[in-house]
Design a protein around this motif. Structure first.
Motif, mmCIF file in Angstrom:
data_model
loop_
_atom_site.group_PDB
_atom_site.id
_atom_site.type_symbol
_atom_site.label_atom_id
_atom_site.label_comp_id
_atom_site.label_asym_id
_atom_site.label_seq_id
_atom_site.Cartn_x
_atom_site.Cartn_y
_atom_site.Cartn_z
ATOM 1 N N GLN A 723 5.321 -3.933 -28.930
ATOM 2 C CA GLN A 723 5.084 -3.140 -27.718
ATOM 3 C C GLN A 723 5.340 -4.031 -26.514
ATOM 4 N N TYR A 724 6.250 -3.600 -25.671
ATOM 5 C CA TYR A 724 6.663 -4.469 -24.575
ATOM 6 C C TYR A 724 6.813 -3.668 -23.290
ATOM 7 N N GLN A 725 6.880 -4.399 -22.192
ATOM 8 C CA GLN A 725 7.232 -3.846 -20.893
ATOM 9 C C GLN A 725 7.766 -4.995 -20.043
ATOM 10 N N PHE A 726 8.579 -4.652 -19.065
ATOM 11 C CA PHE A 726 9.037 -5.663 -18.126
ATOM 12 C C PHE A 726 7.934 -5.917 -17.097
ATOM 13 N N LEU A 727 7.893 -7.142 -16.587
ATOM 14 C CA LEU A 727 6.831 -7.500 -15.657
ATOM 15 C C LEU A 727 6.895 -6.686 -14.370
ATOM 16 N N ASP A 728 8.088 -6.272 -13.947
ATOM 17 C CA ASP A 728 8.148 -5.461 -12.724
ATOM 18 C C ASP A 728 7.444 -4.124 -12.936
ATOM 19 N N THR A 729 7.547 -3.551 -14.154
ATOM 20 C CA THR A 729 6.822 -2.325 -14.459
ATOM 21 C C THR A 729 5.323 -2.570 -14.462
ATOM 22 N N ARG A 730 4.914 -3.712 -14.970
ATOM 23 C CA ARG A 730 3.489 -4.057 -14.999
ATOM 24 C C ARG A 730 2.930 -4.181 -13.583
ATOM 25 N N PHE A 731 3.696 -4.806 -12.688
ATOM 26 C CA PHE A 731 3.242 -4.910 -11.307
ATOM 27 C C PHE A 731 3.271 -3.553 -10.619
ATOM 28 N N ASP A 732 4.288 -2.743 -10.926
ATOM 29 C CA ASP A 732 4.341 -1.397 -10.335
ATOM 30 C C ASP A 732 3.115 -0.581 -10.716
ATOM 31 N N ASN A 733 2.610 -0.782 -11.944
ATOM 32 C CA ASN A 733 1.430 -0.033 -12.379
ATOM 33 C C ASN A 733 0.195 -0.389 -11.562
ATOM 34 N N LEU A 734 0.176 -1.598 -10.993
ATOM 35 C CA LEU A 734 -0.953 -1.983 -10.143
ATOM 36 C C LEU A 734 -0.964 -1.173 -8.853
ATOM 37 N N TYR A 735 0.205 -0.719 -8.447
ATOM 38 C CA TYR A 735 0.333 -0.025 -7.163
ATOM 39 C C TYR A 735 0.895 1.380 -7.356
ATOM 40 N N SER A 736 0.536 2.007 -8.470
ATOM 41 C CA SER A 736 1.108 3.318 -8.776
ATOM 42 C C SER A 736 0.784 4.338 -7.690
#
Length: 867
Positions: A723-736
């Motif tokens: 299970q993976y995600q790119f870090l930019d997606t992870r940061f985007d989730n902080l500011y959804s």
């Protein structure tokens, strides 16, 4: 001779039957003169108001059949509607602009209204929600963190036992775990949300049982309850009682299904796939080393949360042990507050951004206001074009109510035609709006009677408000002015119309500035604050394995893989460890366990010292890398009292460590949070600890690279899903919510600009009508087309300047308050704001040009002949 005040007389004339008006006015006038002589002018004015109020009697409304009062012409309503239909089809451009403007604004407000209603309907059917409170705690050892939504696991039971005002309690923990289902072909992994709790959960959040019963379903360590959707996904049937569930996560567990419940409704804040038993037998409030849990309590009816919180603090401190619990202060937050509190969070409820809903409520109201202004200005322009018709109506005895009925009837026809069209537009646009906000709206407005009552009442109100102004405007003219054609050049209502246009452009400029600042802040948060390239780093979910070295070695053979690192603390979240509270610096230090590649992947900038060296494991174990914030804290506190405090060893963790390197501050969490004092401790993953995997890749052949990485993962770590995600997606989730805010703000800002330009078009229409003769004379005397256009533009420029002077400070105030919620943020750019105002000038000029170019290029003889 003194004149009586005009206002009460106007009110009387509006309501009084015409055949009685002259007699009553005469009596009132005579009485007023007598009172002036007896009491003086000031007291006579007051008495005049009181006399008019007392004069209202039922006989005043005795309208005779030969009266010109409009209430005697009920049959004229049909005529008004017929006239309105003829006007719509005769003046197609005017009708299209009106209907399109109203349709856009109603559709926009409808969509925003559904979005807001959807949020406020959350948990609407939850019983006792008004007496449910979350217990929150704040300890002096983490004073900078404020209150926490998770408290000592034994607290809830102690509160029910010791404090009569607390009637029920439930403690919960939520965690995402991987469920393993083996079939005949392969092993399947499903990541699901588990809530660990006990049977007290149902006292707060009742569930509908499909299979099994509530009693005894959650009493043992192996008991687990699953939802209907989960049962169908895992087993293909809801008959799942007795089936085994195996999880692999921080702990490998095997559970037995004891019940199946209905899926939590979408409007519920409590979402889960599994409920498993949480053993609370060892949760004793006197044990200082207990785990933390989210704890909700119910208060007895009519109890105040503040007073109960004071009782809790005075009672619990006598029972607890250890400095941590002795310095903890508790408070209660209502269930409704907990749903919107983004600073104090638990792991049960995902809080919503209440501020965003308030903003969208204001935007919806503003867009409706813009629609009313547009329709009012355009209707008034059209009304003055029908001056001779209105004059003839006055000659045959039409009163004020006659004009009100006429214009309101036309307004109702326009508004409800626009409403039908806007419902279609809403149905078509709603899926795209749901895609933008990231979830489907749960409010089924088509079948909700209150929705239809609200929307019909709102549309009727808009129609009445929008129709009254042109009616009052026209009724104020004498019929001789209509016949002579003087009304087009009249200044009556000019200030109001200009004020409405100023109001429109104030809203438009404020919304453009706000949308620009939100966009800049989102870009700043997701891109500009990071030293590394988050879109080139893959984060693989946490796992425990002794084969990480084999996995890493095999990744080196993939050409597109640049680097690999294992860590307990990937950026873009709250995964970290907390150092000993006994450290000498007075604040909690946040610990991140990393290997030597971590600094290379995240592009650490070393101010002093160096990175970990895998060739010198002994030196790595003795030293730690610290960030700039911690270095400044060490120098400020200087617990050793030396000249160079950074050269000494300190108890960052349980053992003293040297400072191996100092890095420039980096953002590991949301920009809502200030940068914490951090240490990075060397921990190469040898299989004993859980670790996340960071893989830096090139952007060429990205899908092929991910497939190769997954193949290697499955080979070496088969018991964990890839299970993976790119870090930019992870940061985007902080500011959804901020990203959604930016997108939605951009859409509705464009709509507000469009509607404002339509309003400006209405004002220019007034100007063109009033200046027709003047333009003809100017052209005969040699004025050019540009000079004629400038004649209209210069008046608009004054309005835009006024709008800018009001909007810019207002936008600065609003956005600075919004930005203050972030620890790190952009500044409201003065240059960008000025460019927005200049752009508004240009847009307004184009709008004026589009309306005035026709009269500027027309034959002056035609305009003079028409005059």
């Amino acid at each position: 001779m003194q004149q009586p005040p005009k206002l009460p007389l106007k009110i009387l004339r509006f309501f009084c039957a015409e055949h009685r008006l002259e007699e009553i006015e005469g009596d009132l006038f005579e009485e007023f003169q007598d009172q002036v002589q007896s009491y003086g002018y000031s007291k006579a004015r007051r008495l005049y108001y009181w006399t008019v109020i007392r004069s209202f009697r039922s006989y005043l409304f005795d309208y005779q059949s030969n009266s010109t009062h409009p209430l005697s012409f009920i049959t004229m309503i049909k005529h008004y509607l017929k006239t309105a239909f003829r006007g719509i089809f005769r003046h197609k451009s005017f009708s299209i602009i009106n209907i399109v403007g109203l349709c856009i604004s109603l559709s926009s407000s409808l969509i925003l209204g559904l979005f807001i209603a959807d949020e406020f309907r959350k948990d609407y059917d939850l019983e006792d929600k008004d007496i449910i409170y979350r217990v929150e705690g704040s300890t002096e050892f983490r004073a900078n963190e404020g209150f926490n939504g998770r408290v000592h696991s034994g607290l809830g039971s102690a509160l029910v036992e010791l404090i009569p005002q607390v009637t029920h309690q439930v403690k919960m923990n939520k965690i995402a775990q991987d469920v393993i289902i083996d079939d005949s072909q392969k092993r399947n992994f499903y990541q699901e949300e588990f809530i660990s709790t006990d049977s007290t959960f149902f006292d707060f959040f009742p569930q509908n049982f499909i299979e099994g019963v509530q009693k005894g379903a959650l009493n043992q360590a192996t008991d687990i309850i699953i939802t209907e959707k989960t049962a169908l996904k895992l087993f293909g049937t809801t008959s799942a009682i007795g089936k085994d569930i195996v999880t692999t996560g921080n702990y490998k567990n095997q559970f037995t299904v004891t019940a199946v419940v209905k899926d939590p409704p979408p409007h519920s804040s409590i979402q889960f796939s599994f409920l498993n038993y949480k053993d609370g037998s060892r949760d004793n409030i006197r044990n200082p080393l207990s785990t933390l849990s989210t704890t909700y309590i119910k208060l007895a009816p009519n109890e105040k949360a503040e007073s109960v919180a004071r009782i809790i603090n005075t009672t619990i401190i006598q029972l607890v042990q250890g400095d941590w619990m002795k310095t903890t202060t508790f408070r209660l937050s209502s269930f409704q507050q907990a749903k919107y509190d983004r600073k104090v969070t638990d792991n049960i409820i995902k809080p919503s951004n209440k501020q965003m809903y308030i903003i969208f409520t204001i935007v919806a109201i503003f867009i409706l206001a813009l629609a009313i202004i547009n329709y009012t200005n355009l209707s008034a322009a059209r009304a003055l074009q029908r001056g001779q018709e209105a004059g003839l109506r006055k000659i045959i005895g039409a009163g004020k109510l006659s004009f009100i009925y006429q214009f309101v009837a036309e307004s109702i026809l326009f508004c409800f035609s626009s409403l039908l069209l806007s419902l279609l537009v809403t149905a078509l646009c709603l899926p795209y709006f749901e895609q933008t906000i990231g979830h489907q709206l749960i409010f089924n407005y088509w079948s909700d009677p209150w929705f239809w009552v609200s929307i019909l009442a709102t549309t009727l109100l808009i129609a009445i408000v929008a129709g009254l102004y042109p009616a009052f405007l026209v009724s104020r003219f004498k019929f001789t002015e209509f016949i002579k054609g003087n009304i087009a050049s009249s200044t009556k209502g000019a200030s109001l119309r200009k004020g409405l246009v100023v109001f429109q452009f104030v809203i438009a400029i404020v919304m453009i500035v706000c949308a620009t600042v939100v966009r800049d802040q989102v870009n700043y948060m997701t891109k500009e604050t990071l030293a590394f390239e988050p879109d080139q780093i893959i984060l693989v979910d946490v796992a425990q394995s002794s084969n990480f070295d084999l996995f890493k070695t095999e990744l080196k053979a993939i050409p597109e893989v640049i680097n690999t690192s294992f860590t307990t603390s990937p950026p873009g979240g709250k995964e970290h460890r907390v150092s000993s509270s006994n450290n000498p610096f007075g604040e909690v230090i946040y610990q991140h366990n990393v290997d030597h590649n971590y600094a290379e992947i995240l592009d650490f900038e070393f101010i002093k010292g160096e990175n970990f060296n895998p060739e010198k494991p002994f030196e790595n174990d003795e030293g730690a890398i610290i960030n700039e914030t911690l270095a400044k804290m060490i120098e400020a506190v200087n617990p050793r009292g030396v000249d160079n405090p950074l050269e000494k060893s300190y108890s960052f963790t349980l053992e003293e460590m040297k400072i191996k390197g100092i890095i420039k501050d980096i953002h590991m969490e949301s920009l809502y949070e200030s940068i914490k004092p951090m240490i990075f401790v060397y921990e190469p993953s040898k299989g004993s600890n859980f670790a996340y995997t960071l893989i830096e890749v090139s952007t060429d052949y990205i899908q092929e690279t991910i497939a190769e990485v997954e193949k290697s993962w499955t080979k070496h770590i088969p018991d964990r899903p890839f299970q993976y995600q790119f870090l930019d997606t992870r940061f985007d989730n902080l500011y959804s919510s901020e990203i959604r805010l930016g997108k939605i703000f951009g859409i509705f800002t464009t709509i507000a600009i469009l509607i404002s330009c339509l309003g400006l078009y209405g004002l220019v229409t007034f100007m063109v009508q009033s200046k027709t003769k003047e333009v003809g004379v100017r052209k005969v005397l040699g004025a050019s087309v540009l000079q004629i256009i400038h004649l209209f533009n210069k008046r608009i420029y004054k309005l835009i300047v006024i709008s800018g002077l009001v909007a810019v400070p207002l936008a600065y105030f609003v956005m600075n308050r919004w930005l203050n919620d972030f620890a790190y943020h952009v500044e409201v750019s003065f240059l960008a704001t000025m460019l927005i105002v200049i752009g508004t000038f240009i847009l307004a000029s184009l709008t004026v040009f589009a309306r005035s170019v026709k009269i500027a290029t027309a034959n002056p003889v035609d305009s003079l002949r028409n005059e």
